[in-house]
Design an enzyme around this catalytic site. Sequence first.
Site, PDB file in Angstrom:
ATOM      1  N   ASP A 210     -14.334  25.444  70.037  1.00  0.00           N
ATOM      2  CA  ASP A 210     -13.982  24.636  71.138  1.00  0.00           C
ATOM      3  C   ASP A 210     -14.971  25.440  72.025  1.00  0.00           C
ATOM      4  OD1 ASP A 210     -13.198  23.353  73.349  1.00  0.00           O
ATOM      5  OD2 ASP A 210     -11.123  23.732  73.120  1.00  0.00           O
TER       6      ASP A 210
ATOM      7  N   GLU B   2     -28.920  27.834  74.133  1.00  0.00           N
ATOM      8  CA  GLU B   2     -28.594  27.130  72.680  1.00  0.00           C
ATOM      9  C   GLU B   2     -27.671  27.889  71.880  1.00  0.00           C
ATOM     10  OE1 GLU B   2     -28.979  23.954  72.680  1.00  0.00           O
ATOM     11  OE2 GLU B   2     -30.523  23.766  74.086  1.00  0.00           O
TER      12      GLU B   2
ATOM     13  N   ASP C 209     -14.617  20.403  69.543  1.00  0.00           N
ATOM     14  CA  ASP C 209     -14.039  20.048  70.767  1.00  0.00           C
ATOM     15  C   ASP C 209     -14.963  20.370  71.854  1.00  0.00           C
ATOM     16  OD1 ASP C 209     -12.484  19.126  72.574  1.00  0.00           O
ATOM     17  OD2 ASP C 209     -10.754  20.333  71.864  1.00  0.00           O
TER      18      ASP C 209
ATOM     19  N   HIS D 254      -9.522  26.973  70.789  1.00  0.00           N
ATOM     20  CA  HIS D 254      -9.439  26.651  72.282  1.00  0.00           C
ATOM     21  C   HIS D 254      -8.494  28.113  72.860  1.00  0.00           C
ATOM     22  CE1 HIS D 254      -8.222  24.986  76.370  1.00  0.00           C
ATOM     23  NE2 HIS D 254      -7.283  25.584  76.009  1.00  0.00           N
TER      24      HIS D 254
END
Lengths: 378, 957
Positions: free
Chosen positions: B729, B767, B799, B932
């Site tokens: 994430d 990137e 995610d 996350h």
Amino acid sequence: MDKNFQEEQFTGIMKFTPPLYKQRYQFIKDLVGKYKPKKVADLGCADCTLLWMLKFCSCIEVLAGLDICASVMKEKMHRLSPLPVDYLQPAERSLTVTLHHGSVAHKDPCMLGFDLVTCIELIEHLEESELKKFPEVVFGFMAPSIVVISTPNSEFNPLLPGVTLFRHPDHKFEWNRAQFQSWALETARCYDYSVEFTGVGHPPTGMENVGFCTQIGVFVRKYPQTSESAQSEKPTEAVYKTVFKAVYPSLKDEKYLQNAVVSEVIFRAQIIKRSLLDCLMSEHEEYNDDPTERKSKFQPSMNCFSEDLGKLVVEKSMGPFVDGNMVYIPLKTIFSFPKVNRLCGTFEKLCKLIAGKVTLSSDGSAVMLNTEHENEEN
Amino acid sequence: MRRRGWAEPRLRSEALAACSARRAAAFDGAAMEPPRPFRLPGPGPAPAPPGRLRGFPTRAQRLPQPGPPEPRPSLAPLSTLLCGLGLGERPCPSLEAGDWPLGRGTTSAVEALAWPGPAVEDDDDKGAAAALPTRGRILLRGRGDVLPGPPGRDAAVLSHGKPHTAAARALCPPGPRPSLPPAPTPGTPPAVGRPAPGTKPAAKGTTLAVGLNSVKIHCQNEAVYQYHVTFSPEVECRSVRFAMLKEHRAVTGDVTAFDGSILYLPILLPQPVSLKAQRRSDGEEIAITIQLTKVLEPSSDLCIPFYNVVFRRVMRILDMKLVGRNFFEPAQASILQHYRLQIWPGYSVSIRKKDGGLFLLVDAIHKVIRSDSVLNFMHTIYKQSLSSFQDECTKQLVGNVVITRYNNRTYRIDDIDWNKTPRDSFTLASGEEITFVDYYSKAYGITIRELDQPLLIHRPREKQMPDGKRRLDMVLLVPELTFMTGVPEMKKDSRMVKDVMREMLQSPRQHYERLTSLLRRIKDSPEASEELMRWGLSLDRDIHRTQGRVLPMERINLRHSSFIPAEDLSWNKEVTREASISTIAMNYWLLVYPKRLQDLAKDLVAAMESVCGPIGMHVSRPAVVELKDDRIETYAKSIRSVLGSEDKVQLLVCIISTSREDLYGAIKKLCCVQSPVPSQVINAQSLTGQLGKMRSVVQKVLLQMNCKLGGELWGVDIPLKQLMVIGMDVYHCRSKGMRSVIGFVASMNHVLTKWYSRVVFQMPHQEIADSLRLCLADALQHFHEMNHCLPKKIVVYRDGVSDSQLDTVLKYEIPQMQKCFNTFENYQPSMVVMVVQKQISTNFYTLTAEQFVSPPPGTVIDHTVTSSDWQDFFLLAHHSRQGCSIPTRYICVLNTANLSCEHLQRLTFKLCHLYWNWPGTVRVPAPCKYAHKLAFLSGQVLHHEPSAQLCDKLFFL
């Protein structure tokens, strides 16, 4: 009519700054600033740019546009709608914007009662038959206090490169100053208006004799509209089609007024509460005596919230106080704030507007706020 | 059906709900979780069915998971250094522990609701605004997430999209063009017209009638005709081309969509068409040729952009106001006078092509907006904090989206220019210098009252304009003329949030009613229906109804028992009463607290000792550090000196008196970066509020500590062997120009209870470069050390990827990860990459006897509203007590493991059970949730990579 931009953009030699169309619109805006009309109609409103500019003039309460072409109006008509933010802080004045689809050669009662009617670069697009009916419709029927008519001055055309006959293929004619002025004077005479001539788009130095690029006639009705009698004779049959109508949120509307008043009352009450509690806390810390002091009626010294109260003198008897965990702020105190006062006008109106929306003491004389709420917010 | 009788009494989840609603609950994730999943309720939750069947307490079934050896170091050195703590049995006062002030968790829900998707910028707005007014103009600069695919890219889409042909079946070598083999099982979503999933023999789970927030669009016309328009001689200016074509309405008809060269018409023109126009600038005669190029299906992808333009026009006809990219009705606002907030109801609408055909996706949404200008807001801040006024303003304003009062633009505030005032001037397009005061007065008749206010700065994103025009690199805004949207940061934890949420809560039934009311309004407005009919579009009268599927229940495994959870899929009671899979004995831990909280500290330790037994945990007495005050320096100095002199500390527990971000940050920086040790911060203030909850709170903290120490709480059966699951994430910093942080979490054992974590910081627009490859290589290395083999299958849950970024994942991230396999000899694992999307507008309701309720956890939809370009499905894994449940969308962008769609769904659902901060299912697979948490902690608090020494523990929970 709607192609002014190109006209100026590609002239090469003759380039007006700001562009001529903007100068024409600015001319109208200045006129509105001077005469403060409440109801303004723009005949031949095209893409509604002028109407859009005029909606920001705070004196105007009714704006109407008329055009023979519905699709050109519809293209950008939505910018005449109220913005979302207009609902956050509704204006004091009311404003209704309406667009009609129809011809200036026809009479429609929706065009009655206007203070200012503008016809920017309109008449040169009219066929001869329409032009004939035009004075009767605008000056005779609509009969506003002021009419503004602008049209190209053909004497200027030689200075515009690429212009062979007319400036725009849809123009049916382009008049020189003498032609326009004689038509205007005749019309004014016929319908009891006075007319003055001016224009926008100054000629280059040395060519002053050709006059303005756009000639403008400002017609002012000589006598005030006598009575409704004049209007009652008029036909009431509607021939225009309404294509757009927007009613702006305004404090004239009870709903928005109530919101504004309640919001202001609570805002003021919270400020007073905060300064009251701050005073209380500081005194409390200073003396640190028994907690019953908190319960006693507490009269804040002026310096606590003089900033918020301004120069108002609050009588001791009607000052805010704390009782238990409730703060009482008398409505009279709140009413004395200029903004609340201005919004409501009368104390009774204030009471009426906040009824049921703000928690009041049992006798209805004071706003009640909980002290605990405050703690949570800090 | 399937779960009747397995429900449980409300008691338990109420306890959890009460905790989670508070700003700091024991499980920081626990509080994070519940506010997010629902779209806000109306009335209370549906009454839980009574009774509950306790599932299968079979001891024999426990997983072969030996707990790690529990080190028992000597306590002596520490205890001599620090004073002991007397632990008396006392009745527990109200206590609530918290690791982190969790207002954030709650408010993120508000934000999401108020402002779905990323902050809208003016340029997005412009695109929409430009496209709207002009009839028959195509919105060319389409948004990637609105348009299924820009024209001309469909071939590319097919190549990596859902396999329509057998050719796509071939397993892809590492490279940017992977494809998904059609799974042999019936779980694969086929195209339109698939029979209800339940009728397929092998599909597991029960079928369920669901309603979707999508409305079927019927195309009445036979075709849409695409023409190429040429101007000869060439006409450069697009607007001139528009004007010229418009002059020929008599030929083309009124209904056109034209982008300057490609023209779409609902009618077939006799071919060929040659027209003439005169260029006004030089009088040159231009020949216009309209050449038919294609006859399109009316539901063709190429038509979607202008259908959306048409639909925006419909919304305008209904007098809805466009704000950002959604429509609202400010006239219907609910006003929260005490907070000076308004909540505007509205809709997000878009026409999209799905597997089931053309759909209108509708969502009933809200916008929170302050009725005060930003200037007033600044005044309020000024009154509260004179000294740090500028800092405070910057903190609270930057990152917020404002709306202006003179036009309808929204801007994100990127900075505040304190040296400028409205009296400063700027340069108009004409080159004229004008002050802000004069400009607003002239252009909008607005008088700026305060001449000394600073100006807000918005920096538009770098983008190339199609016509090569240079864009403004900075927009300055006057605070007095702007209004803030969303809930201001400073109030995020107050009761305001609750009030705001209450205003926005919608039960599934209310949500449904708002959708149908929109449909009715469109139908009842002749003008609106006519607008759609111009392109032959007509809307169904009701939302689309179809069949969903409920996945089978998962068994939860503890150390000595396993059980099937209750209907709402939560198991708080079990995990607090029975032994976790493995526990780490807390033999050597530090408790730090300010002196005035010493009673609380005693209570805490006492409570820990009393609840640790059932969990199967051993808690020794802590070494305590009593601080003379609660200044940050005091904490930092003491912690630093203790950790510096002692390297045997297993865990550091800090009690702080209030939820202070700075103090929390300081402690976490010390413990995660400088002197790596698992740490637990407990907020005392929030503890004292709750009476009688101490026990349950401490239970949760203890479980959390066990995780941080490296223990394992519970597991589910994972049939796939030699599997590694990865979660990723991204955390984006609110202020621009800051680095974003990628959290990377990989499973280290086959039951997925051991996790390895890494963090990567990257600059904006950068990137992911080599970092991802290194992360994966390290994870594999680690896996090898632990298992003496490498995983044969790797499943990645990624995610934080929008639809428009799917290609990036495919072209850059996946090849990078695949490159890393070369590091190992002869290693070619199969790989699955699933993109996880939470912020989606699709949701569904169960339809039972005309009753609208949220579907049960485990509900899957894998047809009809799925993408025609990707293999995707919607899974609702969590149970929400209030409001509408929003499912999570999973897009399978790579599948070389031959896992069927059904397998993927079940694996995903299993993973949603494994987030240890919440004894229940969560919205996303646990590794994503862990990633996350990790990215958030690193980006928001640490601003630094955490120490590598912590990589094998869930220290970030």
